[in-house]
Design a protein around this motif. Structure first.
Motif, PDB file in Angstrom:
ATOM      1  N   GLY A 107       7.445  75.309  -3.115  1.00  9.54           N
ATOM      2  CA  GLY A 107       6.749  76.569  -3.342  1.00  9.54           C
ATOM      3  C   GLY A 107       6.245  77.251  -2.099  1.00  9.54           C
ATOM      4  N   GLY A 108       6.731  76.839  -0.917  1.00  6.64           N
ATOM      5  CA  GLY A 108       6.325  77.500   0.313  1.00  6.64           C
ATOM      6  C   GLY A 108       7.144  78.756   0.563  1.00  6.64           C
ATOM      7  N   SER A 109       6.619  79.623   1.411  1.00 14.36           N
ATOM      8  CA  SER A 109       7.338  80.830   1.819  1.00 14.36           C
ATOM      9  C   SER A 109       7.519  80.783   3.329  1.00 14.36           C
ATOM     10  CB  SER A 109       6.550  82.078   1.427  1.00 14.36           C
ATOM     11  OG  SER A 109       5.400  82.229   2.252  1.00 14.36           O
ATOM     12  N   PRO A 110       8.410  81.603   3.886  1.00 13.94           N
ATOM     13  CA  PRO A 110       8.603  81.602   5.347  1.00 13.94           C
ATOM     14  C   PRO A 110       7.328  81.900   6.117  1.00 13.94           C
ATOM     15  CG  PRO A 110      10.405  82.771   4.264  1.00 13.94           C
ATOM     16  CD  PRO A 110       9.389  82.475   3.202  1.00 13.94           C
ATOM     17  N   ASP A 111       6.374  82.593   5.491  1.00 18.15           N
ATOM     18  CA  ASP A 111       5.129  82.944   6.180  1.00 18.15           C
ATOM     19  C   ASP A 111       4.116  81.811   6.178  1.00 18.15           C
ATOM     20  OD1 ASP A 111       6.114  85.482   6.673  1.00 18.15           O
ATOM     21  OD2 ASP A 111       5.207  86.344   4.873  1.00 18.15           O
ATOM     22  N   ASP A 112       4.365  80.782   5.388  1.00 11.75           N
ATOM     23  CA  ASP A 112       3.430  79.662   5.344  1.00 11.75           C
ATOM     24  C   ASP A 112       3.646  78.754   6.558  1.00 11.75           C
ATOM     25  OD1 ASP A 112       2.155  80.411   2.946  1.00 11.75           O
ATOM     26  OD2 ASP A 112       3.795  79.573   1.760  1.00 11.75           O
ATOM     27  N   TYR A 113       2.689  77.857   6.756  1.00 16.94           N
ATOM     28  CA  TYR A 113       2.650  77.064   7.991  1.00 16.94           C
ATOM     29  C   TYR A 113       3.104  75.622   7.746  1.00 16.94           C
ATOM     30  CZ  TYR A 113      -0.586  80.907   8.982  1.00 16.94           C
ATOM     31  OH  TYR A 113      -1.162  82.143   9.113  1.00 16.94           O
ATOM     32  N   GLU A 114       3.478  74.963   8.846  1.00 20.69           N
ATOM     33  CA  GLU A 114       3.723  73.526   8.797  1.00 20.69           C
ATOM     34  C   GLU A 114       3.176  72.888  10.062  1.00 20.69           C
ATOM     35  OE1 GLU A 114       7.558  75.467  10.258  1.00 20.69           O
ATOM     36  OE2 GLU A 114       6.526  75.574   8.336  1.00 20.69           O
ATOM     37  N   MET A 115       2.698  71.666   9.936  1.00 19.05           N
ATOM     38  CA  MET A 115       2.153  70.919  11.068  1.00 19.05           C
ATOM     39  C   MET A 115       2.606  69.471  10.968  1.00 19.05           C
ATOM     40  SD  MET A 115      -1.810  72.220  11.516  1.00 19.05           S
ATOM     41  CE  MET A 115      -2.035  71.303  13.056  1.00 19.05           C
ATOM     42  N   TYR A 116       2.720  68.844  12.122  1.00 19.63           N
ATOM     43  CA  TYR A 116       3.078  67.424  12.181  1.00 19.63           C
ATOM     44  C   TYR A 116       2.024  66.719  13.020  1.00 19.63           C
ATOM     45  CZ  TYR A 116       5.889  63.185  12.618  1.00 19.63           C
ATOM     46  OH  TYR A 116       6.329  61.896  12.552  1.00 19.63           O
ATOM     47  N   ALA A 117       1.388  65.711  12.435  1.00 19.11           N
ATOM     48  CA  ALA A 117       0.374  64.947  13.158  1.00 19.11           C
ATOM     49  C   ALA A 117       1.012  63.732  13.807  1.00 19.11           C
ATOM     50  CB  ALA A 117      -0.721  64.502  12.197  1.00 19.11           C
ATOM     51  N   ASN A 118       0.710  63.511  15.067  1.00 15.36           N
ATOM     52  CA  ASN A 118       1.198  62.320  15.757  1.00 15.36           C
ATOM     53  C   ASN A 118       0.422  61.093  15.286  1.00 15.36           C
ATOM     54  OD1 ASN A 118       3.201  63.470  17.511  1.00 15.36           O
ATOM     55  ND2 ASN A 118       1.515  64.381  18.672  1.00 15.36           N
ATOM     56  N   SER A 119       1.129  59.989  15.150  1.00 14.97           N
ATOM     57  CA  SER A 119       0.475  58.746  14.778  1.00 14.97           C
ATOM     58  C   SER A 119      -0.463  58.295  15.886  1.00 14.97           C
ATOM     59  CB  SER A 119       1.519  57.653  14.519  1.00 14.97           C
ATOM     60  OG  SER A 119       0.893  56.411  14.296  1.00 14.97           O
ATOM     61  N   VAL A 120      -1.614  57.760  15.478  1.00 14.28           N
ATOM     62  CA  VAL A 120      -2.588  57.285  16.467  1.00 14.28           C
ATOM     63  C   VAL A 120      -2.378  55.806  16.782  1.00 14.28           C
ATOM     64  CG1 VAL A 120      -4.289  58.975  15.715  1.00 14.28           C
ATOM     65  CG2 VAL A 120      -4.283  56.694  14.684  1.00 14.28           C
ATOM     66  N   PHE A 121      -1.425  55.156  16.104  1.00 11.62           N
ATOM     67  CA  PHE A 121      -1.223  53.729  16.303  1.00 11.62           C
ATOM     68  C   PHE A 121      -0.299  53.467  17.489  1.00 11.62           C
ATOM     69  CE2 PHE A 121      -1.805  53.204  11.450  1.00 11.62           C
ATOM     70  CZ  PHE A 121      -3.178  53.255  11.603  1.00 11.62           C
ATOM     71  N   ASP A 122      -0.548  52.355  18.130  1.00 15.15           N
ATOM     72  CA  ASP A 122       0.306  51.910  19.232  1.00 15.15           C
ATOM     73  C   ASP A 122       1.688  51.562  18.674  1.00 15.15           C
ATOM     74  OD1 ASP A 122       1.536  50.704  21.347  1.00 15.15           O
ATOM     75  OD2 ASP A 122       0.161  48.989  21.463  1.00 15.15           O
ATOM     76  N   PRO A 123       2.745  52.247  19.119  1.00 12.76           N
ATOM     77  CA  PRO A 123       4.078  51.973  18.555  1.00 12.76           C
ATOM     78  C   PRO A 123       4.555  50.541  18.780  1.00 12.76           C
ATOM     79  CG  PRO A 123       4.221  53.391  20.494  1.00 12.76           C
ATOM     80  CD  PRO A 123       2.776  53.311  20.134  1.00 12.76           C
ATOM     81  N   SER A 124       4.022  49.872  19.798  1.00 12.92           N
ATOM     82  CA  SER A 124       4.464  48.501  20.046  1.00 12.92           C
ATOM     83  C   SER A 124       3.904  47.514  19.024  1.00 12.92           C
ATOM     84  CB  SER A 124       4.038  48.060  21.454  1.00 12.92           C
ATOM     85  OG  SER A 124       2.623  47.998  21.565  1.00 12.92           O
ATOM     86  N   ALA A 125       2.946  47.957  18.200  1.00 12.45           N
ATOM     87  CA  ALA A 125       2.385  47.080  17.176  1.00 12.45           C
ATOM     88  C   ALA A 125       3.325  46.937  15.982  1.00 12.45           C
ATOM     89  CB  ALA A 125       1.034  47.606  16.706  1.00 12.45           C
ATOM     90  N   ARG A 126       4.334  47.805  15.914  1.00 10.40           N
ATOM     91  CA  ARG A 126       5.284  47.755  14.807  1.00 10.40           C
ATOM     92  C   ARG A 126       6.655  47.360  15.347  1.00 10.40           C
ATOM     93  NH1 ARG A 126       5.259  52.711  13.441  1.00 10.40           N
ATOM     94  NH2 ARG A 126       3.991  52.758  11.539  1.00 10.40           N
ATOM     95  N   GLY A 127       7.201  46.281  14.830  1.00  9.63           N
ATOM     96  CA  GLY A 127       8.551  45.894  15.191  1.00  9.63           C
ATOM     97  C   GLY A 127       9.540  46.550  14.242  1.00  9.63           C
ATOM     98  N   LEU A 128      10.459  47.355  14.786  1.00  6.78           N
ATOM     99  CA  LEU A 128      11.413  48.096  13.955  1.00  6.78           C
ATOM    100  C   LEU A 128      12.816  47.565  14.192  1.00  6.78           C
ATOM    101  CD1 LEU A 128      10.069  51.731  14.415  1.00  6.78           C
ATOM    102  CD2 LEU A 128      10.342  50.566  12.229  1.00  6.78           C
ATOM    103  N   MET A 129      13.481  47.172  13.110  1.00  3.24           N
ATOM    104  CA  MET A 129      14.825  46.608  13.216  1.00  3.24           C
ATOM    105  C   MET A 129      15.771  47.294  12.248  1.00  3.24           C
ATOM    106  SD  MET A 129      13.708  42.611  12.968  1.00  3.24           S
ATOM    107  CE  MET A 129      12.370  42.990  11.839  1.00  3.24           C
ATOM    108  N   ILE A 130      17.031  47.439  12.686  1.00  2.00           N
ATOM    109  CA  ILE A 130      18.096  47.870  11.793  1.00  2.00           C
ATOM    110  C   ILE A 130      19.161  46.792  11.790  1.00  2.00           C
ATOM    111  CG2 ILE A 130      19.878  49.581  11.309  1.00  2.00           C
ATOM    112  CD1 ILE A 130      18.186  51.651  12.718  1.00  2.00           C
ATOM    113  N   ALA A 131      19.484  46.288  10.600  1.00  2.00           N
ATOM    114  CA  ALA A 131      20.506  45.241  10.493  1.00  2.00           C
ATOM    115  C   ALA A 131      21.893  45.875  10.562  1.00  2.00           C
ATOM    116  CB  ALA A 131      20.332  44.476   9.189  1.00  2.00           C
ATOM    117  N   SER A 132      22.670  45.460  11.537  1.00  2.00           N
ATOM    118  CA  SER A 132      24.004  46.037  11.732  1.00  2.00           C
ATOM    119  C   SER A 132      25.077  45.357  10.878  1.00  2.00           C
ATOM    120  CB  SER A 132      24.397  45.930  13.209  1.00  2.00           C
ATOM    121  OG  SER A 132      24.454  44.561  13.604  1.00  2.00           O
ATOM    122  N   ASP A 133      24.701  44.282  10.192  1.00  2.00           N
ATOM    123  CA  ASP A 133      25.694  43.535   9.408  1.00  2.00           C
ATOM    124  C   ASP A 133      25.376  43.503   7.917  1.00  2.00           C
ATOM    125  OD1 ASP A 133      23.426  42.069   9.813  1.00  2.00           O
ATOM    126  OD2 ASP A 133      24.443  40.208  10.385  1.00  2.00           O
TER     127      ASP A 133
END
Length: 811
Positions: free
Chosen positions: A547-573
């Motif tokens: 229900g948004g229109s082109p005149d409406d706004y959007e914002m993105y908040a940066n995470s305040v957490f240390d990225p090294s505290a999260r281990g991120l993995m993608i399984a290739s197999d």
């Protein structure tokens, strides 16, 4: 001078109501007009050039220190030269017009208020009022006409306002106290990085009367960050009420907690109410809502205003417990009481339905489609588009009509012939059905359903005795009414199709493919809307379909957490592609669960694309690793609230309560034993679950969350393809990734948490998915079953050391 605002409809209904709550009377006149827009407009067009339709009227009554603003919209005003002007109030009904001796009192009072406002505004010596009743079945019309002298009508109107003054005086005094406390209310914590800018963005959006689409990852304190500037806007007169809208009760509880915090620590004076479902707040469980079965329904409207005044003068927090106390004290229905108390609340916490659903919305605010001084805060707003599709779609299900026709076969009911006509029509369509497909027009069916609705309504009004089939007949009436109401909403963003559904059988579906227009219309009833979520990517997609229109706004908040505290993995197999499912892949996923969970013992959740997939991997895991030392839980089908809470209880830090007697699982309790929960992606445990610290240290996500291919998804895909977008993204990839991100968000809930997220599908390596990852997902490691141990050993080695020495990031 401050204003107390109230609609004409609410004023009349509030002051003039009396008697019982009685579900045996279904309010056929009001129900008829809810779905009788076409008849309503037809009557207005019949009136000629001197007739003005849908005329906005308002009147300001000056009290000593404030003003009461009364506003609404008259159905019509007839202004013929040389004649006394006439206010026209149109009501649809299924009653027999020839049996009506006079208008219903509340209807006439509403017309008289419009007449008084028009008379006073134009300084007229007299005015006419006409009540126009239209039978929805026959389209016959009956008029009741009255003429009032200015002195008499003005005296009646001022007396009505005088009865409201008791509540208005309190509201005016309260507004001064509330606004003074808001001016003194400070943000209760030091601002986190970027949090002050987010709050400022929310405030600017409200001040400019726009919508804001805000992605705020876990840890940004989004509940407080949107509530605080909204409260400040109320204090500065930019709005009068805040609606905090939720998809699930748990997020509503967070808003209520935030309000309590601001009261306790900042001295905020703000009246809040959290609306609870009727079955959860009822004082007479199992009783029907009528005076014969429930003492709280009998005479409810005679006592409820006293109850309201008692509560509003003694409480700021209209909590569930407080509502039950005052309901018991004054012997009123707590559910209806809570809805009334919302009129005198500044902050209303409720489900989406109360604003967006045409059958559930708060008529006290939205029935007249008059723009109100409201701010809408829409939490977990990634759910809004799918909820909107459900709200604004409807089904005509053949089996439902066959069943009730059979149940009524031995009863004498006046609508049997109309019901038989519908059954025969659906049978004919089913006999001709070959495969799912679109239907160009169902106008013939709509006309037959119109007649059926009218006949059922007349039957219900004439026979109010509670018979064994009355509830079934009432259910049928509401089912028909819903289909007709949704049909009236249809536009180019709808599709009509027929299919034979596995669960429902043959059905005709009015499918709202794109609910954006309907959602926007609801949000336009307020001054501003803030839609926020931790998973709102791609934000332009959600802005478009919510229900948004082109005149409406959007914002993105940066995470305040240390990225090294999260281990991120993608399984290739690993992959959950349907064509590659089988024992080999199930065993591979079981191996990943074993290796990840044993690298650091703790609590883990594994999210699967379906219950069937979950069960296959569960069996494979138990065959191989049942002796790993974990308590293994599996999400069941249709778990109730108690079972859900018990399941989560095993993840609580300490884990020292035996819940096996209330959870339907074959689980042997061992104190402090680590837990692996097998869950379904997009289900009750993948969203709105806040497990902090060691309660959850890992989430394994099997697959990309892609919804199953079905007729409805294909309709959605084709619609957006035709509109020039990538239909696969809209129907499958974007909704799937949202489920993935929600599941991943169960890990790392505070700045002290450490944990791992494993994406067990090689498709996540593709750019089409990588491009949808949040910006805080950094240093994603590609792993296999051969290399995952090395990665985890290093990750936990670093993060265990950081946890022990209190550091927040590596040297």
């Amino acid at each position: 001078m401050d204003f107390v605002e109230i609609s004409v409809r609410t004023l009349v209904g509030f002051i003039m109501r009396s008697g019982d709550i009685d579900n045996r009377y279904h309010g056929s006149t009001e129900d008829a007009m809810q779905r009788g827009g076409r008849i309503h407009r037809k009557i207005q067009k019949m009136q000629g050039p001197s007739y003005r339709s849908e005329v906005s009227l308002s009147y300001t009554y000056s009290a000593s220190k404030y003003q009461i603003l009364i506003e609404g919209r008259a159905d019509g005003i007839l202004e013929e030269e040389g004649k006394v002007p006439m206010i026209d109030e149109i009501k649809g009904t299924f009653k027999k017009l020839e049996t009506m001796k006079e208008p219903e009192g509340v209807h006439l009072a509403q017309a008289k208020v419009y007449a008084a406002i028009y008379l006073l505004t134009n300084k007229l010596p007299e005015i006419r009022v006409r009540m126009t009743y239209c039978n929805m079945d026959t389209e016959d019309i009956r008029y009741f006409e009255y003429e009032y002298k200015a002195v008499d009508l003005t005296a009646w109107f001022k007396d009505l306002i005088g009865k409201y003054r008791l509540f208005a005086d309190h509201s005016a005094r309260w507004a001064e106290l509330r606004n003074e406390s808001i001016r003194n209310c400070k943000f209760p914590y030091p601002y986190r990085a970027g949090q002050k800018e987010l709050a400022a963005g929310v405030y600017r959006t409200i001040a400019r009367g726009k919508k804001l689409f805000l992605e705020a990852p876990t840890g940004t304190g989004k509940t407080l960050t949107v509530m605080y500037p909204a409260i400040q806007a109320v204090g500065q007169g930019k709005a009068e009420k805040i609606f905090y809208l939720t998809a699930k009760s748990v997020t509503g509880a967070a808003a209520a907690d935030t309000a309590r915090l601001l009261r306790a620590e900042q001295g905020l004076r703000m009246k809040t109410v959290m609306l609870t479902a009727k079955d959860k707040i009822c004082l007479k469980k199992g009783a029907a809502c009528n005076p014969d079965e429930c003492p709280y329904a009998k005479g409810h409207f005679d006592r409820v205003n006293d109850a309201m005044y008692d509560m509003m003068t003694h409480e700021d927090n209209y909590s569930r417990e407080a509502l039950l106390y005052y309901s018991e004290k004054h012997k009123v229905c707590p559910f209806e009481f809570s809805l009334d108390m919302s009129l005198f609340a500044d902050f209303i916490i409720c489900d989406y339905n109360y604003v967006f659903d045409p059958f559930v919305y708060l008529k006290r605010y939205f029935a007249e489609n008059v723009k109100g001084s409201y701010i809408f805060l829409v939490d977990e707003a990634h759910n809004l588009s799918d909820r909107g599709r459900d709200i604004y779609s409807a089904d005509l299900i053949r089996d439902h009509y066959l069943l009730i026709s059979s149940e009524l076969s031995d009863l004498k009911v006046s609508f049997k012939s109309q019901l038989t006509t519908i059954v025969n029509t659906l049978n004919s369509l089913y006999d001709a059905y070959t495969k799912p497909g679109f239907i160009d027009s169902i106008e013939d069916i709509i006309q037959k359903l119109d007649r059926l609705a009218g006949a059922i309504s007349a039957y219900l009004d004439e026979d109010k005795e509670a018979g064994p089939m009355r509830d079934r007949i009432l259910d049928l009436y509401f089912e028909v009414r819903r289909f007709l109401t949704i049909y009236d909403l249809m536009d180019e963003k709808y599709r009509i199709y027929e299919e034979e559904d596995d669960a429902l059988g043959y059905r005709i579906r009015l499918y709202c493919v794109d609910p954006s227009t309907n959602l926007a219309a609801c949000m336009d009833r307020g001054v501003s809307s803030i839609l926020f979520s931790a998973t709102f990517l791609p934000i332009q997609y959600y802005k478009q379909i919510s229900g948004g229109s082109p005149d409406d706004y959007e914002m993105y908040a940066n995470s305040v957490f240390d990225p090294s505290a999260r281990g991120l993995m993608i399984a290739s197999d690993a992959t959950s592609r349907y064509a590659q499912r089988g024992p080999e892949q199930y065993g591979l996923v079981a191996d990943y669960i074993h290796k990840i969970s044993t690298a650091k013992k703790g609590n883990y959740m594994v999210f699967f694309p379906s219950h069937a997939y979950l069960e296959e991997v569960y069996e494979s895991y138990m065959d191989r690793y049942a002796d790993d030392g974990f308590k293994i839980l599996a999400q069941g089908y249709g778990m109730n609230e108690e079972e859900r809470e018990a399941f989560l209880g095993y993840f609580s830090e300490g884990n020292n309560v035996d819940l096996s007697d209330i959870i339907d699982m074959d689980v042997e309790y061992v104190e402090d034993e680590p837990v692996i929960g097998f869950c379904v992606m997009g289900g009750i445990f993948s969203e709105g679950v806040d497990l902090r610290g060691d309660s959850l240290i890992g989430a394994l996500i099997v697959g990309c969350g892609i919804p199953l291919v079905c007729n409805e998804r294909e309709v959605l895909r084709n619609y957006f393809d035709e509109a020039g977008f990538d239909g696969y993204d809209y129907a499958y990839r974007f909704p799937g990734m949202n489920k993935v991100l929600q599941a991943a968000g169960r890990v790392i809930r505070t700045e002290h948490d450490r944990g791992v997220v494993a994406l067990l599908d090689m498709r996540f390596l593709q750019p089409s998915y990588r491009n949808l990852f949040p910006r805080e997902w950094k240093k994603i490691k590609r792993v296999s079953t051969d290399s995952v141990n090395e990665y985890l050993e290093n990750f936990w080695s670093v993060n265990t050391r950081l946890s022990e020495d209190g550091s927040s990031s590596p040297e």
